[in-house]
Scaffold this motif. Structure first.
Motif: not given
Ligand code: NAD
Ligand code: DAU
Length: 352
Positions: A206-207, A209, A265, A268-269, A272, A274, A278-280, A283
């Motif tokens: 995820a980090l 991308g 996710c 991480l949202d 960090r 996006l 946008r949400s991880y 992906l």
């Protein structure tokens, strides 16, 4: 003094760190340093005279005999194994060699060493074998959870090799009187987990991308336990477990893989974000299923709670938050494990 095998791997290194911070007695750490073993996990012990690291194979009988003779440990805690199911599907040989043959050699040397002890050293010696819930096979959605009485039905080369080692451990108790203990634990997560396993793989992809590859429909269920809790449970079993018994260890956190990935996710949202909201989770990609993929594991951890008073300290919510934060805070560790062998594995298993 105790002898820990596989103490440079994920759970083993967490165990060595916890042991030295709590029990404090010396540890001899025997690890082959395969792709999964990493001395960086133990960097905080540099110069600590209580930790003696030896690079070697549990199947090297002369080395094991020498270590037992020289250090006279009161226990062996056996973490050493090939541990990744997908790798066992692509190439089972190393799993048979280490998990079955290696454990056999280790048992033989433990038996000889134990036979040579006398008095309290003989009576107090323990061989603790760290195993997995996967030996019990796969459950349907409404089946009761695995108990220690559930019949073994391993489905992957990995779980079959662990089951074989469990049987050998059991036999060495019944036949030779080796004072063994076996633990069967569910899925662990936390610091130092090699990013071939679901949770760290998802965090790191995820980090970067990159796609988050979810096998099949993502509805396979696992029970998740924070690694420190597993290590505490092992210490409890070593101290108070009944010789010859097996103990299931679980987190009481049954979740589908999709739920786990979405939780990662969401964290991480938060940590960090996006651009453009946008949400991880965007992906996530569903990919070809794992061959023979077990549908559900669930642990009945009633025995260890009743007999030894053990309950996990961490909830999934608190444990996964700590875990995501740990990976974000340790880019140098991540960098060190995601080169070389790792790149080859990802390319071979996931393609581009
Ligand atoms: P890991 O793959 O991260 O670490 C295994 C360690 O064993 C590595 O340091 C490796 O170098 C070492 N090793 C491998 N072969 C060896 C050999 N022949 N001699 C000496 N050392 C050797 O594994 P892990 O996730 O830390 O698992 C540790 C143990 O716990 C395994 O026995 C595994 O079956 C069991 N287990 C794991 C989980 C989990 O979720 N990870 C759950 C339940 C049980
Ligand atoms: O249950 C205990 C076992 O847990 C241990 O004995 C094993 O050593 C340990 O590796 C773990 O086995 P799993 O196969 O359950 O773990 P893994 O992290 O490989 O996969 C967890 C789930 O996620 C599983 O259902 C497969 C799925 N998965 C995994 C990967 C790597 C995906 O959907 N995508 C992936 O890329």
């Amino acid at each position: 003094m105790i002898l820990v095998t596989g103490g440079a791997g994920f759970i083993g290194s967490n165990f060595v760190l916890q042991w030295l911070a709590t029990e404090g007695t010396p540890v001899v750490n025997l690890d082959k340093l395969t792709y999964a073993g990493n001395l960086r996990n133990l960097a905080s012990l540099e110069g600590d005279p209580r930790h003696c690291f030896v690079r070697g194979d549990i199947g090297d009988r002369a080395l094991v005999a020498h270590l037992l003779e020289a250090h006279q440990p009161r226990a062996i805690v056996n973490f050493a194994a090939e541990s990744h199911v997908d790798r066992s599907i692509r190439g089972p040989e190393d799993f048979i060699q280490t998990n079955v043959v290696g454990t056999f050699h280790l048992l033989e040397e433990a038996r000889a060493y134990h036979a040579g002890l006398s008095g309290p050293a003989h009576a107090g010696f323990r061989f603790l074998h760290v195993s997995t819930d996967e030996v019990y096979g796969s459950l349907g959605a409404h089946d009761p959870a695995f108990t220690e009485a559930t019949a073994y039905a391993p489905n992957s080369p990995y779980s079959a090799s662990k089951a074989a080692s469990d049987h050998l451990v059991r036999a060495y108790h019944h036949t030779y009187g080796l004072p063994v203990l076996t633990t069967n634990c569910s899925n662990n997560y936390g610091p130092f987990q090699f990013p071939e396993k679901l949770i760290p793989l998802m965090i790191l992809n995820a980090l970067r991308g990159q796609a988050l590859p979810v096998y099949g429909d993502g509805l396979n269920v696992r029970d998740w336990l924070y690694v420190d809790d597993h290590c505490s449970a092992i210490r409890r079993v070593l101290a108070h477990g009944r010789v010859g018994e097996t103990y299931n260890i679980g987190g009481g956190n049954e979740m589908t893989n999709l739920e786990v990935v979405k939780t990662v996710c969401a964290l991480l949202d938060e940590a960090r974000p996006l651009p453009a909201g946008r949400s991880y989770a965007s992906l996530i990609q569903f990919v070809e299923d794992r061959a023979g993929h077990d549908r559900r594991y669930a642990i009945d951890a009633g025995k260890i709670e009743r007999e030894l008073g053990f309950r996990p300290a961490e909830s999934f919510e608190s444990g996964i938050r700590k875990t995501v934060a740990w990976y974000l805070d340790h880019p140098a560790w991540v960098e060190s494990v995601t080169s070389g062998e790792y790149v080859k594995w990802v390319a071979a298993h996931y393609g581009t």
